[in-house]
Structure formats: C-alpha cells, structure tokens
Design a protein around this motif. Structure first.
Motif, PDB file in Angstrom:
ATOM      1  N   LEU A  78       0.677  -1.179   0.124  1.00  0.00           N
ATOM      2  CA  LEU A  78      -0.039  -0.169  -0.309  1.00  0.00           C
ATOM      3  C   LEU A  78       0.739   1.291   0.180  1.00  0.00           C
ATOM      4  O   LEU A  78       0.564   2.367  -0.723  1.00  0.00           O
ATOM      5  N   PHE A  79       1.898   1.208   0.906  1.00  0.00           N
ATOM      6  CA  PHE A  79       2.670   2.624   1.071  1.00  0.00           C
ATOM      7  C   PHE A  79       3.447   2.703  -0.390  1.00  0.00           C
ATOM      8  O   PHE A  79       3.581   3.910  -1.069  1.00  0.00           O
ATOM      9  N   ASN A  80       3.988   1.672  -1.247  1.00  0.00           N
ATOM     10  CA  ASN A  80       4.419   1.798  -2.319  1.00  0.00           C
ATOM     11  C   ASN A  80       3.468   2.355  -3.295  1.00  0.00           C
ATOM     12  O   ASN A  80       3.827   3.314  -4.093  1.00  0.00           O
ATOM     13  N   PHE A  81       2.354   1.812  -3.418  1.00  0.00           N
ATOM     14  CA  PHE A  81       1.259   1.953  -4.104  1.00  0.00           C
ATOM     15  C   PHE A  81       0.812   3.666  -4.127  1.00  0.00           C
ATOM     16  O   PHE A  81       0.910   4.400  -5.108  1.00  0.00           O
ATOM     17  N   LEU A  82       0.935   3.967  -2.909  1.00  0.00           N
ATOM     18  CA  LEU A  82       0.368   5.479  -2.640  1.00  0.00           C
ATOM     19  C   LEU A  82       1.584   6.409  -3.067  1.00  0.00           C
ATOM     20  O   LEU A  82       0.996   7.439  -3.516  1.00  0.00           O
ATOM     21  N   PHE A  83       2.575   6.014  -2.606  1.00  0.00           N
ATOM     22  CA  PHE A  83       3.795   6.761  -2.911  1.00  0.00           C
ATOM     23  C   PHE A  83       3.861   7.064  -4.620  1.00  0.00           C
ATOM     24  O   PHE A  83       4.004   8.104  -5.364  1.00  0.00           O
ATOM     25  N   ALA A  84       3.622   5.865  -5.307  1.00  0.00           N
ATOM     26  CA  ALA A  84       3.660   5.929  -6.616  1.00  0.00           C
ATOM     27  C   ALA A  84       2.426   6.802  -7.247  1.00  0.00           C
ATOM     28  O   ALA A  84       2.701   7.663  -8.076  1.00  0.00           O
TER      29      ALA A  84
END
Ligand code: GLU
Length: 484
Positions: free
Chosen positions: A46-52
């Motif tokens: 999720l954190f990777n997804f939101l950052f992207a």
C-alpha cells in the motif's frame, strides 16, 4: 519522523543518498511467494502504491521466487488476488525473479572476472573454523575470514560458492534512509557474503539489487527487517555501477502486546479480511495509519490517501495493530457506502448467497433495509447476518409474554395501520396519535413493535423498520406476535 536528507554525504565509506536524481518515480512491491500475503506485506504494498500514485509514478510487483523449495504458485496467486481485491494491480507486467536467473548468473561471473567477487571452495567443516561470531550492540554477526581470497584469479572444478569481495578500504556503509535518517553500519557487521550458492542458486541480497536496477526502481520502500541487508546491497550497487535508489524502511507492526506482530496475531493472511467482511478501502485506510499520519485525520477515501501520502510523515517507531480500531474504520466505510454498493459487495465480492436467501424482498426493500442496518454493523458479515435474520419472521421473541392489554393494544394498532400509507413521517405521526388516544407512552409501545418485527429488543427505529418492511409484512408480524 521523516529524516531531512542533507544531500550526498561522503562519510569515509560508502554512502546512499535520498537526493540521487531519479528520472522518474518507480517503486516495487517484492513479495516472496512462500506464504499468504500477511498484513505487514499488504501495508508495504500500500505504501509503495500510494507513493507511486501521489507522484504519478509507477507501482510494480516482482515475485521473488528464488527459494525454490518454499515458493509455490498458489501463494503467487494468493498475493495477486489480495492486491487485486485492494485495487493495487501493478502498472507493468509482473516480474518473476526466477525467470531472470541466467542474467543473474551472467552478472555474477562478470563480477568474478572484474575481481569484485571470488570463488570460495571452503567445505562446511572448514567454514566452521573460518566463520567467527561478532557481537556488536547486542546483535550477533557471523563473518567469514576471507580465506579463499587468495585463490582470486584461479579456478577449480571443486564445489564452490561465489562471494562478494568487500572492498578493502570499506570501513563503514552509511545509509541515508528517508524514514529512519542516517544509519551507519560498521564493516564489522558484514563479511564477503555469498552471491551464488554451490547449487548455482543466486542469493537474495544479490538478485534484489540486479532486479531493482533492471526495473529502474527509484525508491525502495520495504519493512524494517530488511535494513540489515541494505549495506550489502549498497556495496553491490556501487560494485555494479548502478544508480543507488532512495531507501525507506517502514516501522514494524506490533502485536497487541507491543512486540513484533506474529502471523498468529490476526495477521496471518490479509485476504482473510475479505471473507470476514472488511471492505478493501477500509482495510487500506486502517493500514495507512499504521506508521503514517496526516494531522488527526483517521478516515480517508483512497483519493484522499493518495493526495496526502508522503514518506516524510511516516514514523520511525513501531505501530500497534488494533483490531477494535480496524472494526471502527470498517464501520465508518460501511456507513459511507451506498446500499446498492454494499449489496454488490455482499453478493459478489463476499460471495454470500444473499440473492437467494432474501429473494422475496424487492430491491427497494433490500436497499432500505441495508441503509437501516449499515448504521449498526462493523462488518459486511454482520450486516449480512442481520438481513438474513430479519428476513425470516421471528419465531423466538426476547419478550415472550404479553398481557391482555398489550395484545389488545397491538390489535387496535393494526386497524389503524391498515389504512396508513407506510412512510416514516406518516407512521411517526399515526403512532404518536395512537399513543395519545390510548393514553399510553410511546416508550411502552415501541419495544413491543420492535420485538414483533425482529424478535429483538435491540433493533433499528420502529418507523424505519415498518416503512422498510412494508405494510403487509409489518401487519403479519404484529399479528404473529400477539396471536401466539
Ligand atoms: N522478498 C522480500 C520479502 O518478501 C522483500 C525484499 C525487498 O523488499 O527488498 O520480504
């Protein structure tokens, strides 16, 4: 709190920096398919997804299946299912690590040829003598003494591994972590680590670097448990001449007792939360707050999360997993969702046999009842159970005994109700009038009606219930109650 990076610092050793100039934001989630995707893994994704999404970058997924014995296709599928459920499909085709093995081995050979890695022929018995344990700040490290370095430039047919040659002048490795700040690893904490095992299988620390470089990853956002691997990986970036990404290590998720959450602590399988009636957006909302904050805000829609997300606001301290809060967040998302969406979730997403169980209700009735009961439920399962329970006319009543007056009261009520148009306003007006004429209190009549309709004392408001169930059903239930 997020560390303010101070540019590229050269600190007597090898340094990573958060200010390397990456052409674009590309992040990856790199699970090993050796088990179901657990809560911690889903938060990392999720954190990777939101950052992207926040940076209009790319979110990629790489399946790290180099551990042949433990990696199973069923787990890869489970990981994909969980990400799909949470609407976090990767922006490019999945990268399967094992499919790149020939390339990994080619680069290992190249490092050997360049004198940056060497063959080690030590047998397990010899290694017992050549590996020493060092304890630094309470952590124990096993270090190989570099015996086989003397064979650099020679080759033999004996079984061998390939070891990385830590540069002789490397005294420490400095990580500029976007969350944890600057972390200095003394060279005493690592040795000439293995890149390729004697059976020809490349090791995690090696392939992770090759694949991240291949995928042009700009930011590596992953769990804190990988921090210990980062100095070795940084050395490999330098040795291979790759651009160093920014590292961001997420704080641990702690179980109820404040220690690292084990797989038993409600975290074994993130996908279980689907079957248990959690909305994916609610689970993600709950997870985003595990280690990240945005003022006092607790409830976020997905666009709000994307908009507000930043690595700077991630805490470096562990975050406590709290099931009660998860339930509350889920209930807030359930309340916010329209009845038809909830109906679709229950029917299709949870695959509950709602359509057949309560088939006799019109869609209008169904939606009215969902809107009524969604206010009281923390999970879709609970909502479903309430609807199914309400659908069957009660056979057991929490107040079973009615006296003669109460029976007469309900009978008179029915006469009035039969001429009523069943809207909330009409019902409220009529029933209050009825109480006035009968010289009784609404607080005496209300519970009787609620019990007649649902069998329970604890149920939604009577006007809403009656209006949703409709006139015929309401009258039938009232009669069933007092005529027993
Ligand atoms: N495959 C590793 C894991 O599942 C993640 C490696 C990484 O993110 O660098 O824990």
């Amino acid at each position: 709190m997020g560390h303010a990076c101070s540019g590229f610092k050269k600190l007597y050793g090898i340094t990573s920096s958060c200010f390397m100039n990456h052409p674009s934001i590309r992040v990856r989630f790199a699970p090993s398919p050796t088990g179901m995707l657990h809560i911690g893994g889903l938060r990392t994704a999720l954190f990777n997804f939101l950052f992207a999404r926040h940076h209009n970058g790319k979110f990629l997924v790489r399946i790290e299946d180099t551990d042949k014995e433990r990696s199973l296709p069923v787990y890869t599928q489970a990981i994909i299912n969980t990400l799909t459920w949470c609407s976090m499909a990767p922006d490019e085709p999945l990268v399967i690590q094992s499919e790149r093995q020939a390339e990994h081995l080619r680069i290992a050979q190249q490092l050997v040829q360049e004198g940056k890695a060497y063959y080690c022929y030590c047998t397990p018995e010899e290694l017992q003598k050549r590996i020493a344990q060092t304890t630094i700040e309470g952590i124990s490290y096993a270090r190989y003494d570099g015996f086989c370095k003397k064979f650099i430039g020679q080759s033999s047919d004996k079984p061998r591994v390939i070891r990385f040659l830590v540069p002789a002048n490397c005294k420490q490795v400095v990580i500029e972590d976007a969350i944890k700040g600057q972390i200095v690893f003394s060279a005493d904490t690592f040795d000439d680590f293995i890149l390729v095992r004697s059976d020809g299988a490349p090791m995690y620390n090696f392939v992770v670097v090759l694949d991240d470089a291949f995928m042009q990853i700009s930011h590596i956002i992953r769990g804190e448990e990988h921090l210990i691997n980062t100095p070795k990986q940084l050395l490999l970036y330098k040795a291979c001449g790759y651009m160093v990404p920014t590292f961001a290590h997420l704080p641990l998720i702690l179980g109820p007792d404040g220690t690292k959450m084990s797989k038993r602590d409600a975290a074994a399988n993130a996908y279980d939360y689907k079957e248990r009636g959690y909305l994916p957006q609610a689970l993600c909302n709950y997870l985003v707050r595990l280690g990240w904050s945005h003022g006092d805000q607790e409830i976020f829609s997905v666009p709000e999360m994307i908009n507000a997300f930043s690595l700077n606001a991630i805490s470096s301290k562990g975050a406590l997993f709290d099931t009660q809060k998860l339930d509350w967040v889920n209930s807030m998302h359930i309340k916010a969702l329209s009845a038809d969406m909830l109906y679709q979730y229950m029917k299709e997403v949870m695959q509950l046999p709602l359509g057949t169980t309560v088939a006799s209700w019109s869609l209008r009735t169904m939606y009215l009842l969902i809107d009524l009961y969604k206010q009281r439920c923390t999970t879709l399962q609970a909502l479903y159970r309430e609807l199914v329970a309400l659908h069957s006319r009660p056979s057991v009543y929490e107040i079973a005994e009615l006296n003669h007056e109460q029976k007469q009261l309900l009978e008179s009520l029915i006469t009035i109700l039969s001429i009523q148009e069943f809207t909330h306003t009409n019902l409220s007006h009529t029933i209050k009038e009825f109480c006035h004429t009968q010289e009784i209190k609404l607080s005496d009549l209300g519970p009787l009606i609620r019990i007649a309709l649902t069998g329970k004392k604890d149920a939604p408001g009577i006007y809403d219930l009656m209006a949703s169930l409709g006139k015929d059903e309401t009258i039938t239930r009232l009669k069933n109650y007092y005529r027993r």
